[in-house]
Write a protein that holds these residues in place. Structure first.
Motif, PDB file in Angstrom:
ATOM      1  N   GLY A 214     -34.939 -30.764 -40.125  1.00 34.99           N
ATOM      2  CA  GLY A 214     -36.260 -30.106 -39.624  1.00 34.99           C
ATOM      3  C   GLY A 214     -37.048 -30.939 -38.822  1.00 34.99           C
ATOM      4  O   GLY A 214     -38.256 -30.621 -38.411  1.00 34.99           O
ATOM      5  N   VAL A 215     -36.327 -32.122 -38.274  1.00 33.71           N
ATOM      6  CA  VAL A 215     -37.244 -33.104 -37.409  1.00 33.71           C
ATOM      7  C   VAL A 215     -37.285 -32.452 -36.009  1.00 33.71           C
ATOM      8  O   VAL A 215     -36.470 -31.637 -35.742  1.00 33.71           O
ATOM      9  N   ALA A 216     -38.044 -32.884 -35.236  1.00 36.45           N
ATOM     10  CA  ALA A 216     -38.111 -32.468 -33.667  1.00 36.45           C
ATOM     11  C   ALA A 216     -36.776 -32.840 -32.992  1.00 36.45           C
ATOM     12  O   ALA A 216     -36.296 -33.789 -33.154  1.00 36.45           O
ATOM     13  N   GLN A 217     -36.589 -31.707 -32.372  1.00 40.43           N
ATOM     14  CA  GLN A 217     -35.208 -31.847 -31.296  1.00 40.43           C
ATOM     15  C   GLN A 217     -35.606 -32.602 -30.023  1.00 40.43           C
ATOM     16  O   GLN A 217     -36.547 -32.380 -29.438  1.00 40.43           O
ATOM     17  N   PRO A 218     -34.619 -33.411 -29.579  1.00 38.68           N
ATOM     18  CA  PRO A 218     -34.852 -33.975 -28.227  1.00 38.68           C
ATOM     19  C   PRO A 218     -34.876 -32.838 -27.147  1.00 38.68           C
ATOM     20  O   PRO A 218     -34.288 -31.711 -27.335  1.00 38.68           O
ATOM     21  N   GLU A 219     -35.276 -32.963 -25.995  1.00 38.82           N
ATOM     22  CA  GLU A 219     -35.609 -32.037 -25.201  1.00 38.82           C
ATOM     23  C   GLU A 219     -35.002 -32.338 -23.637  1.00 38.82           C
ATOM     24  O   GLU A 219     -35.118 -33.496 -23.526  1.00 38.82           O
ATOM     25  N   VAL A 220     -34.826 -31.292 -22.990  1.00 40.49           N
ATOM     26  CA  VAL A 220     -34.387 -31.504 -21.681  1.00 40.49           C
ATOM     27  C   VAL A 220     -35.636 -30.860 -20.795  1.00 40.49           C
ATOM     28  O   VAL A 220     -36.079 -29.702 -21.100  1.00 40.49           O
ATOM     29  N   VAL A 221     -35.939 -31.672 -19.601  1.00 40.10           N
ATOM     30  CA  VAL A 221     -37.111 -31.467 -18.879  1.00 40.10           C
ATOM     31  C   VAL A 221     -36.698 -30.861 -17.551  1.00 40.10           C
ATOM     32  O   VAL A 221     -35.741 -31.748 -17.096  1.00 40.10           O
ATOM     33  N   SER A 222     -37.306 -30.162 -16.858  1.00 37.72           N
ATOM     34  CA  SER A 222     -37.087 -30.050 -15.315  1.00 37.72           C
ATOM     35  C   SER A 222     -37.530 -31.402 -14.597  1.00 37.72           C
ATOM     36  O   SER A 222     -38.336 -31.824 -15.058  1.00 37.72           O
ATOM     37  N   PHE A 223     -36.940 -31.525 -13.671  1.00 40.47           N
ATOM     38  CA  PHE A 223     -37.048 -32.879 -12.890  1.00 40.47           C
ATOM     39  C   PHE A 223     -38.377 -32.784 -12.014  1.00 40.47           C
ATOM     40  O   PHE A 223     -38.811 -31.751 -11.493  1.00 40.47           O
ATOM     41  N   SER A 224     -39.326 -33.754 -12.125  1.00 36.42           N
ATOM     42  CA  SER A 224     -40.267 -34.308 -11.342  1.00 36.42           C
ATOM     43  C   SER A 224     -40.513 -35.592 -11.281  1.00 36.42           C
ATOM     44  O   SER A 224     -40.236 -36.346 -12.362  1.00 36.42           O
ATOM     45  N   TRP A 225     -40.824 -36.339 -10.016  1.00 33.93           N
ATOM     46  CA  TRP A 225     -40.925 -37.504 -10.006  1.00 33.93           C
ATOM     47  C   TRP A 225     -42.179 -37.895 -10.817  1.00 33.93           C
ATOM     48  O   TRP A 225     -42.010 -39.126 -11.317  1.00 33.93           O
ATOM     49  N   GLU A 226     -43.109 -37.062 -11.023  1.00 33.67           N
ATOM     50  CA  GLU A 226     -44.103 -37.648 -11.988  1.00 33.67           C
ATOM     51  C   GLU A 226     -43.877 -37.916 -13.498  1.00 33.67           C
ATOM     52  O   GLU A 226     -44.235 -38.762 -13.790  1.00 33.67           O
ATOM     53  N   LYS A 227     -42.714 -37.052 -13.903  1.00 32.72           N
ATOM     54  CA  LYS A 227     -42.315 -37.224 -15.049  1.00 32.72           C
ATOM     55  C   LYS A 227     -41.643 -38.436 -15.292  1.00 32.72           C
ATOM     56  O   LYS A 227     -41.677 -39.116 -16.264  1.00 32.72           O
ATOM     57  N   VAL A 228     -40.915 -39.020 -14.147  1.00 30.80           N
ATOM     58  CA  VAL A 228     -40.113 -39.878 -14.164  1.00 30.80           C
ATOM     59  C   VAL A 228     -41.313 -41.262 -14.090  1.00 30.80           C
ATOM     60  O   VAL A 228     -40.896 -42.153 -15.030  1.00 30.80           O
ATOM     61  N   GLN A 229     -42.098 -41.029 -13.378  1.00 34.32           N
ATOM     62  CA  GLN A 229     -43.072 -42.345 -13.478  1.00 34.32           C
ATOM     63  C   GLN A 229     -43.928 -42.044 -14.683  1.00 34.32           C
ATOM     64  O   GLN A 229     -43.871 -43.302 -15.232  1.00 34.32           O
ATOM     65  N   ASP A 230     -44.351 -41.343 -15.096  1.00 36.61           N
ATOM     66  CA  ASP A 230     -45.041 -41.182 -16.608  1.00 36.61           C
ATOM     67  C   ASP A 230     -44.335 -41.898 -17.628  1.00 36.61           C
ATOM     68  O   ASP A 230     -44.738 -42.442 -18.497  1.00 36.61           O
ATOM     69  N   ALA A 231     -42.776 -41.682 -17.553  1.00 36.99           N
ATOM     70  CA  ALA A 231     -41.913 -41.991 -18.698  1.00 36.99           C
ATOM     71  C   ALA A 231     -41.683 -43.582 -18.485  1.00 36.99           C
ATOM     72  O   ALA A 231     -40.997 -44.311 -19.333  1.00 36.99           O
ATOM     73  N   GLY A 232     -42.063 -44.009 -17.112  1.00 37.55           N
ATOM     74  CA  GLY A 232     -41.708 -45.423 -16.945  1.00 37.55           C
ATOM     75  C   GLY A 232     -40.213 -45.823 -16.881  1.00 37.55           C
ATOM     76  O   GLY A 232     -39.714 -46.832 -17.366  1.00 37.55           O
ATOM     77  N   ILE A 233     -39.608 -44.961 -16.208  1.00 40.97           N
ATOM     78  CA  ILE A 233     -37.888 -44.969 -16.034  1.00 40.97           C
ATOM     79  C   ILE A 233     -37.673 -46.178 -15.313  1.00 40.97           C
ATOM     80  O   ILE A 233     -38.332 -46.543 -14.451  1.00 40.97           O
ATOM     81  N   GLU A 234     -36.708 -46.974 -15.971  1.00 41.56           N
ATOM     82  CA  GLU A 234     -36.224 -48.217 -15.324  1.00 41.56           C
ATOM     83  C   GLU A 234     -34.925 -48.165 -14.790  1.00 41.56           C
ATOM     84  O   GLU A 234     -34.471 -48.887 -13.780  1.00 41.56           O
ATOM     85  N   THR A 235     -34.048 -47.354 -15.281  1.00 45.20           N
ATOM     86  CA  THR A 235     -32.740 -47.088 -15.158  1.00 45.20           C
ATOM     87  C   THR A 235     -32.418 -45.793 -15.007  1.00 45.20           C
ATOM     88  O   THR A 235     -32.785 -44.960 -16.130  1.00 45.20           O
TER      89      THR A 235
END
Lengths: 359, 359, 359, 359
Positions: free
Chosen positions: A68-89
């Motif tokens: 019953g734990v939260a499932q990982p999600e797949v999100v549609s791409f946006s640079w904003e999401k990438v930036q918010d998540a602080g992606i390094e690689t």
């Protein structure tokens, strides 16, 4: 070394819906260094237009979490999401055309790229012609093509550690390069006699698209050779092994199994040697490589030894003449041949133990 | 030709319990020439000691007849039964030691022998040493070994037609010999460069005995090379193709499928040729051979094309240099590689159409 | 009987490109009654627009003939060709919508139809609603739907012998109907308790279209249930067995094998019986049916017993209470479940032995 | 709770050579809690008589470590080695006769036992008669049989936490019990109508012994039912589910795949319910169970979702009448059905997170 060792890193996976993408998701979700930093999964989620997100389990039911734990999600791409998540690689598990187009943008934003396609693996234009790439900014693409490091840690550990753009090797190539590189570098192979690589791969190597050749009725209980004299991975062999096209010959076959590659490689040594001398060349070369296992001759690896692992297993038999050599090299095409090697590259880039999260 | 054409013949099968024996039974039971003369099936039927007979379906349930008709039976061996049945030709589907011991007795009684084991395939003592045969009457055995005809109708049709003792070829050997013989006889192969045969076989080739290597868990989803530089079929290749041991190299692999062999064969031509010239050599050679099918280059055969048929399919690709040639040869190891070829030999011996009962 | 026995018949196959079509071609090409009258193969041959004909081997490489003889051809359809060939009976191996539309035209021209689709199997509109058929001439279609004979020779031999339009049964249906019919007709089943049919089929049952579910990676090493409470073959079960929807329940599963169906059927007998009594009911029912084989209880059939044969094998075990019965029924979905049964129907329609060309 | 939480524990595996033993070794070697305390692997190592130790990779080549590090070893058993290693918990992966004889000795020495055989699973003599056990000390054995806790954490978490002797459940039983327990405990099943469990298992369930039934040629491309009305796991179903022998019926089948069980379960509800009500019963029951995943109806699990995981996946479809229910339950027979569940039990006994080392 320039790199300081990070405790963790923020990663993204673009193209999580394919087989390699699914394996990447599995590995990253359970990687001990990434426990506190779930990767950002990016995919085509057009069917969930309103929310732009779907549970990862809808693409890969085997990756659902229980209890019953939260499932990982797949999100549609946006640079904003990438930036918010602080992606390094970012891992790009996409068609080579898409990677070729998109990788420069990620790099420009200061995000390192581990690319699983063939887009950046080849340094010579003649070899990469097979991919028929058209680049918007040709000069930049050529420059990146030169900069890109071929992501085989056993051969290029140092360069990978400092790379911005890692071109993860092909599955067939990895199995053949790892078997041949030690012998070629030792200068003991009669390369002019010609090297023959008879390779066999499971069906996942053909990708997720439903085609006549991936139909169960085509592949099951069958074996077929294909792309004789013309497989795209040939260029990687030439460049990484320093051979010419008439010195090595590679015939892939489609095996009726889901995963795994076995390459049987035939060559002649320049001078007659003893089996233990050849074994010693292999063992010395991989003494510090945790993901390669050398079989004690005349023991040979099999596909079932390496399926669902990140190992490349190598064994050989030498004829009584001490010259004719048969090498057998096995790996899982989705792991050491794709997603596992990509994570191994991440480990090297981060200064972590190479096998972390891969055993 | 000395033989007059018979309308039928009385046959026996010794060793009907194995895989090749079962296929023989199936073929003979439905052979149009044998409709009025059901074969005599001989087996180990110790578990039915009182009667000395068991229904064939208890060994091979798939061969049961429907509709309440009488089932074919397997009987325990006696020369009396053989004589009463008027047996003219026997198929021995037995271990080679047993065949070596037993074949002379059948011949002495005037019964022709088609032997499916390796006991009589090799003419040179050095090559047959691998079978470690001990003969009660050594002189007779040596003489028969010379007399025995290698039962490959495409190469020895005439001799088979007049033979008393036919040595049915090995499964791997058949696939390799049929691919190479036309090119070698045409004198176009650079034999000193060396010929490499990378062969792959389904599990039925390993026989019915339950062993660690025939366990489903060993073979399924797996591929393994074995007997590198040392497979027993090598001698057949040398003798039938007129090669020396350093001119040809053969590596068998165990495929995770029930039946079928695919051999990928690598060689160099002496002089540069065009693909259509090579194809023409193959087509001419097999113009009158109904059980060989040549693929139009660059088409290649696959295992699923030949499984459950008596065909050997051959195709090839030639490199742009016109010299490096890759041949692919496929057959069903239990049919063209064993029982089917045995029936083909029977047809030749009886003067019938070679493919009768085999399509 | 009205029919006089023909020595041969001119047949056509429409839709020879699919799996059932390929098996039909193979059976008809080697049928002893049709040796002098090769069937007319009709297919979509748009890619050979200039000639309107392709060799059969281009669709089914395994059906190529060896020895340089002329290959059977597939031609694009025209009524002219049908007329010129003097076709008397056509096999329609096409989608049900196409059969529904096309069968009336063949019949109108005096050509008998053996239809392998679901278009004409159901007599009751409620049951056939699942096929969503729209008929140009609704009255004619309704009339033909009534006239069509359900092509299960073991149940409807007489009607088939005199039929113009034979609706070849579904593969799942055949396996279940043949197991249950004898017991239901004997009146010994407690139908109100409910009958449960847990059926498992190989992937060829899903057809030749490349889809996510026929991808090797989906089907291999897997098992999945589907169409629970909703499979289209349910209507055939109800009509042929005289049951209501709450008396029988049918769950299909997709097996990771190319061919074969095994149905495990659970029911209760009205009164306690002995195993030999149940076996006797089955054996009596099929005493004159050459294509059904009853196992001696407690022996049970397996898929490997029937693959590549036209048999339906049936066995059972009875609980100690003499009431709870488990039936196991096996057949090859492409033969007894499709093309083989179609040829069996042809044999019945021509007055030939039912098993001719099928052993 | 009485247990304090340990940071680690010293474990041994007896019988590491089998399939379950190999999976246990793999799981324990990479269990985060056991990193500093490699398990003691005990096996039959008679072939290495002088040293009494062999590398683990000689039994399970896939478990070899790369990079030249020391390989885990398997040693011949002695109580001295057990004592020196300070073993606190032992896994017995042995035949039930051996476990029955040996478990008391381990317990007597204060070592907890997790037994993977059927020796201690059944509390009622009538049910355990099927194992034909003969006990040296019958009174002790009876007492331990009562004391042993059925090692299904989802049903007996508390008792397992405090147990000395855990009887790890059967593979089939686990799949069926986990699907049925929530519904039966909720009192919504019409048990008198009878519950039918049609279960299918991969070949690893038949063990490592090479037999006629584990031969690749028997199992591949096949499906067969066996042990109808007589499988040994039936007793576990009766005891754990509180049913009588005429209330549940279980038919196992042998699937042509290496691993995985799918059970299709047929039952009737007492009263008509809505699908979401049934789903709610299942979800509530497993709300705190991390190793069970409930599919959203009408979604159903498949074997490929759970292979190589420790999950049990459960889904269902309800007929329109709201009463006829089809449950589908899947697990990996070597993990949730054996070694994985054993480690899950270890986690519970040590007070660790239930899923630790299992994701």
């Amino acid at each position: 070394m320039a790199n300081e060792i990070k405790t963790s890193v923020r990663t993204a996976v673009a193209g999580v819906g394919g087989y390699a993408g699914g394996e990447l998701a599995r590995l990253l979700l359970h990687h001990p260094r990434l426990a506190a930093a779930q990767p950002l999964f990016l995919g085509r989620v057009a069917d969930e237009a309103t929310t732009g997100r779907v549970p990862l389990e809808s693409l890969h039911p085997q990756l659902a979490l229980g209890g019953g734990v939260a499932q990982p999600e797949v999100v549609s791409f946006s640079w904003e999401k990438v930036q918010d998540a602080g992606i390094e690689t970012v891992f790009l598990a996409l068609p080579h055309e898409t990677s070729r187009e998109w990788a420069p943008e990620w790099l420009e934003r200061g995000i390192k790229v581990i690319d699983l396609s063939g887009a950046w693996r080849l340094h010579q234009a003649a070899n990469s012609a097979v991919y028929k790439l058209t680049d918007a900014n040709e000069a930049l693409a050529q420059s990146l093509q030169q900069e890109a490091v071929f992501g085989c840690p056993e051969l290029h550990r140092e360069e990978i550690a400092n790379a911005r753009l890692v071109a993860n090797p092909g599955c067939y190539s990895t199995s053949i390069i790892l078997a041949l590189a030690p012998l070629l570098r030792a200068g003991i192979v009669d390369v002019d006699h010609g090297i023959i690589c008879d390779a066999k791969s499971g069906v996942s190597g053909a990708g997720k698209a439903a085609t006549a050749k991936t139909h169960f009725m085509y592949a099951a209980d069958n074996l077929s050779a294909y792309a004789v004299f013309g497989h795209r991975h040939t260029g990687e062999l030439l460049e990484q092994l320093g051979l010419t096209a008439d010195q090595i010959q590679f015939t892939p076959h489609l095996l009726p199994i889901p995963r795994g590659i076995l390459s049987t490689i035939y060559l002649r040594l320049k001078d007659s040697m003893k089996p233990e001398e050849v074994e010693s060349v292999l063992r010395s070369f991989y003494a510090s490589s945790p993901m390669v296992r050398i079989h004690k001759t005349p023991g040979l690896p099999q596909i079932q030894h390496i399926v669902r692992t990140n190992y490349c297993d190598i064994g050989f038999e030498l004829a009584k003449d001490g010259k004719r050599l048969v090498l057998v090299s096995c790996l899982d095409n989705l792991l050491k041949g794709a997603a596992g090697q990509a994570v191994q590259n991440l480990n090297v880039m981060c200064g972590w133990k190479e096998e972390e999260g891969l055993l």
